[in-house]
Motif scaffolding. Structure first.
Motif, PDB file in Angstrom:
ATOM      1  N   LEU A  50       0.830  -1.198   0.000  1.00  0.00           N
ATOM      2  CA  LEU A  50       0.000   0.000   0.000  1.00  0.00           C
ATOM      3  C   LEU A  50       0.870   1.257   0.000  1.00  0.00           C
ATOM      4  N   LYS A  51       1.924   1.234   0.829  1.00  0.00           N
ATOM      5  CA  LYS A  51       2.828   2.381   0.868  1.00  0.00           C
ATOM      6  C   LYS A  51       3.518   2.575  -0.476  1.00  0.00           C
ATOM      7  N   MET A  52       3.989   1.479  -1.051  1.00  0.00           N
ATOM      8  CA  MET A  52       4.709   1.570  -2.314  1.00  0.00           C
ATOM      9  C   MET A  52       3.797   2.006  -3.458  1.00  0.00           C
ATOM     10  N   ALA A  53       2.521   1.650  -3.392  1.00  0.00           N
ATOM     11  CA  ALA A  53       1.592   2.087  -4.435  1.00  0.00           C
ATOM     12  C   ALA A  53       1.502   3.612  -4.458  1.00  0.00           C
ATOM     13  N   ALA A  54       1.378   4.209  -3.287  1.00  0.00           N
ATOM     14  CA  ALA A  54       1.292   5.667  -3.212  1.00  0.00           C
ATOM     15  C   ALA A  54       2.606   6.319  -3.638  1.00  0.00           C
ATOM     16  N   VAL A  55       3.716   5.776  -3.138  1.00  0.00           N
ATOM     17  CA  VAL A  55       5.032   6.340  -3.459  1.00  0.00           C
ATOM     18  C   VAL A  55       5.312   6.226  -4.952  1.00  0.00           C
ATOM     19  N   THR A  56       4.994   5.061  -5.522  1.00  0.00           N
ATOM     20  CA  THR A  56       5.264   4.833  -6.939  1.00  0.00           C
ATOM     21  C   THR A  56       4.476   5.815  -7.805  1.00  0.00           C
ATOM     22  N   TRP A  57       3.212   5.980  -7.496  1.00  0.00           N
ATOM     23  CA  TRP A  57       2.382   6.908  -8.286  1.00  0.00           C
ATOM     24  C   TRP A  57       2.947   8.317  -8.222  1.00  0.00           C
ATOM     25  N   MET A  58       3.323   8.792  -7.012  1.00  0.00           N
ATOM     26  CA  MET A  58       3.821  10.164  -6.883  1.00  0.00           C
ATOM     27  C   MET A  58       5.167  10.342  -7.585  1.00  0.00           C
ATOM     28  N   GLU A  59       6.041   9.362  -7.459  1.00  0.00           N
ATOM     29  CA  GLU A  59       7.372   9.519  -8.039  1.00  0.00           C
ATOM     30  C   GLU A  59       7.335   9.445  -9.562  1.00  0.00           C
ATOM     31  N   TRP A  60       6.506   8.571 -10.128  1.00  0.00           N
ATOM     32  CA  TRP A  60       6.426   8.509 -11.583  1.00  0.00           C
ATOM     33  C   TRP A  60       5.692   9.715 -12.160  1.00  0.00           C
ATOM     34  N   ARG A  61       4.787  10.293 -11.397  1.00  0.00           N
ATOM     35  CA  ARG A  61       4.182  11.554 -11.837  1.00  0.00           C
ATOM     36  C   ARG A  61       5.263  12.631 -11.907  1.00  0.00           C
ATOM     37  N   LYS A  62       6.167  12.646 -10.909  1.00  0.00           N
ATOM     38  CA  LYS A  62       7.261  13.615 -10.906  1.00  0.00           C
ATOM     39  C   LYS A  62       8.195  13.386 -12.094  1.00  0.00           C
ATOM     40  N   VAL A  63       8.473  12.100 -12.386  1.00  0.00           N
ATOM     41  CA  VAL A  63       9.321  11.784 -13.542  1.00  0.00           C
ATOM     42  C   VAL A  63       8.691  12.323 -14.822  1.00  0.00           C
ATOM     43  N   SER A  64       7.394  12.079 -14.987  1.00  0.00           N
ATOM     44  CA  SER A  64       6.707  12.499 -16.215  1.00  0.00           C
ATOM     45  C   SER A  64       6.669  14.009 -16.365  1.00  0.00           C
ATOM     46  N   ARG A  65       6.736  14.727 -15.245  1.00  0.00           N
ATOM     47  CA  ARG A  65       6.728  16.193 -15.309  1.00  0.00           C
ATOM     48  C   ARG A  65       8.129  16.755 -15.510  1.00  0.00           C
ATOM     49  N   THR A  66       9.143  15.913 -15.270  1.00  0.00           N
ATOM     50  CA  THR A  66      10.535  16.352 -15.434  1.00  0.00           C
ATOM     51  C   THR A  66      11.015  16.173 -16.869  1.00  0.00           C
ATOM     52  N   VAL A  67      10.660  15.049 -17.462  1.00  0.00           N
ATOM     53  CA  VAL A  67      11.141  14.706 -18.802  1.00  0.00           C
ATOM     54  C   VAL A  67      10.262  15.409 -19.837  1.00  0.00           C
ATOM     55  N   ALA A  68      10.908  16.006 -20.813  1.00  0.00           N
ATOM     56  CA  ALA A  68      10.177  16.817 -21.798  1.00  0.00           C
ATOM     57  C   ALA A  68      10.301  16.236 -23.204  1.00  0.00           C
ATOM     58  N   GLN A  69       9.518  16.773 -24.106  1.00  0.00           N
ATOM     59  CA  GLN A  69       9.546  16.350 -25.509  1.00  0.00           C
ATOM     60  C   GLN A  69      10.965  16.412 -26.055  1.00  0.00           C
ATOM     61  N   GLY A  70      11.372  15.337 -26.754  1.00  0.00           N
ATOM     62  CA  GLY A  70      12.708  15.274 -27.326  1.00  0.00           C
ATOM     63  C   GLY A  70      13.755  14.680 -26.408  1.00  0.00           C
ATOM     64  N   ASP A  71      13.409  14.510 -25.117  1.00  0.00           N
ATOM     65  CA  ASP A  71      14.338  13.892 -24.173  1.00  0.00           C
ATOM     66  C   ASP A  71      14.330  12.373 -24.326  1.00  0.00           C
ATOM     67  N   THR A  72      15.333  11.743 -23.729  1.00  0.00           N
ATOM     68  CA  THR A  72      15.431  10.282 -23.715  1.00  0.00           C
ATOM     69  C   THR A  72      15.377   9.798 -22.273  1.00  0.00           C
ATOM     70  N   LEU A  73      14.614   8.726 -22.045  1.00  0.00           N
ATOM     71  CA  LEU A  73      14.498   8.138 -20.712  1.00  0.00           C
ATOM     72  C   LEU A  73      14.832   6.655 -20.796  1.00  0.00           C
ATOM     73  N   LEU A  74      15.812   6.207 -20.016  1.00  0.00           N
ATOM     74  CA  LEU A  74      16.143   4.780 -19.959  1.00  0.00           C
ATOM     75  C   LEU A  74      15.571   4.178 -18.680  1.00  0.00           C
ATOM     76  N   VAL A  75      14.853   3.072 -18.846  1.00  0.00           N
ATOM     77  CA  VAL A  75      14.238   2.349 -17.741  1.00  0.00           C
ATOM     78  C   VAL A  75      14.787   0.932 -17.731  1.00  0.00           C
ATOM     79  N   GLN A  76      15.174   0.450 -16.560  1.00  0.00           N
ATOM     80  CA  GLN A  76      15.616  -0.936 -16.434  1.00  0.00           C
ATOM     81  C   GLN A  76      14.401  -1.796 -16.099  1.00  0.00           C
ATOM     82  N   TYR A  77      14.152  -2.786 -16.962  1.00  0.00           N
ATOM     83  CA  TYR A  77      12.977  -3.627 -16.800  1.00  0.00           C
ATOM     84  C   TYR A  77      13.379  -5.027 -16.331  1.00  0.00           C
TER      85      TYR A  77
END
Length: 351
Positions: A50-77
């Motif tokens: 439950l804690k991680m669900a809230a943290v994950t949503w907030m942190e990925w929202r922050k990521v999406s607001r940081t990265v802009a058009q034309g940028d590159t984002l690498l994610v380890q899957y």
């Protein structure tokens, strides 16, 4: 246009859950990529989820607001957290992709190769513009799964960053074989049957979950060490890459997975200057043999004969190949080359 990479951490420090993940983050940040931290799972049970669900949503929202058009984002899957919680990142990845962000997905593990579906793997990988696979076999598998419309690059080998590697790691004795990794019986059951080989091959075991039982002739358990310390303590003439509960072949789920993945222990051995012994049906076998990094066998029972007929010159050449490749892995050359997208990057071995 900026380059960003997701770096997973716990509540105190950046932490990717494994050396392979840590090394990716370090290589990229050294190359000028900007690290974007997100938390990884720290515990078990409903409260942590439950804690991680809230943290994950907030942190990925922050990521999406940081990265802009034309940028590159690498994610380890996959993300280093509960699969169901990790899916909360998918809508943000889709939004970034729609907004013109190039997404690179570097693959560490694929559950679908084990027959496990429904964990969000397809939804994650579909957001990528570029997939970085372990090897050509995995790249072909991804094409068969419907990802042929994406740019797929291959590592060839995982890097293994290390500054202090003991010159004593390679004892120069090909009959002394190192086995490093998780030694739990359901993954590496074969190590409890090594005395069946009845030969002068000697095995040195390093890793957690070893079940001490009746002593086996020619087998010595040397303890467990953090990945960063292994290059100082390993001792042997070859490193063995094997999985399953049989010495005759690599078997079971873990053994079959070798037909597609690049085991990180391969990179550990080479970073230590040890040539490797691999299963001849593993995905990494062709690469190892072609670049003279070791030998491939169908059964461990073949080892005594192969070693008996190996000349000093042949063994010396394998050790030289391992040392040269080890230098590249310790520098992080493989990831840098894959991300530069050189044609034939996986097959090019000169510095």
């Amino acid at each position: 246009m900026r380059r960003y990479c997701i770096v997973e951490r716990d509540s105190h420090e950046f932490h990717a859950g494994s050396k392979a993940r840590n090394d990716v983050g370090q290589i990229l940040t050294q190359q000028g990529w900007t690290a974007l931290p997100v938390h990884r799972s720290q515990g078990k049970g409903i409260p942590d989820k439950l804690k991680m669900a809230a943290v994950t949503w907030m942190e990925w929202r922050k990521v999406s607001r940081t990265v802009a058009q034309g940028d590159t984002l690498l994610v380890q899957y996959p993300l280093d957290m509960y699969p169901k919680v990790s899916r909360l990142a998918i809508p943000f990845l889709r939004s970034m992709k729609e907004n013109g962000v190039q997404i690179i997905m570097l693959i560490h593990d694929l559950d679908s190769l084990r027959g496990i579906e429904g964990n969000g793997e397809r939804q994650f990988l579909e957001t990528a513009d570029v997939l970085v696979a372990h090897n050509q076999v995995m790249a072909e598998y991804l094409c068969e799964r419907g990802y042929g419309d994406k740019a797929i690059r291959t590592l060839g080998l995982f890097d293994y960053l290390a500054q202090d590697v003991s010159a004593a790691c390679n004892t120069g004795d090909p009959w002394e074989v190192v086995v490093a990794g998780n030694l739990m019986p359901n993954k590496a059951g074969y190590v409890y049957r090594l005395d069946q080989l009845d030969s002068k091959v000697r095995f040195r075991l390093y890793g957690p979950n070893y079940q001490q039982g009746a002593p086996q002739a020619g087998v010595k358990y040397c303890g467990q060490f953090p990945p960063e310390q292994l290059p100082q303590v390993l001792r042997g003439g070859f490193g063995l890459v094997w999985d399953g509960d049989r010495i005759e072949t690599c078997s079971g789920v873990y053994g079959q997975y070798l037909e597609y993945n690049n085991p990180h222990k391969t990179s550990l051995y080479l970073a230590c200057g040890l040539p490797v012994i691999v299963w001849d049906r593993s995905a990494i076998a062709t690469y190892v043999v072609e670049h003279r990094l070791g030998i491939a066998v169908g059964s461990l029972a073949e080892l005594p004969r192969r070693l008996q007929h190996m000349s000093r010159e042949e063994y010396a050449a394998l050790c030289q190949g391992a040392r040269e490749m080890g230098e590249r892995l310790r520098r992080g050359d493989m990831l840098r080359r894959a991300l530069r997208g050189h044609p034939g990057a996986e097959d090019e071995v000169s510095g």
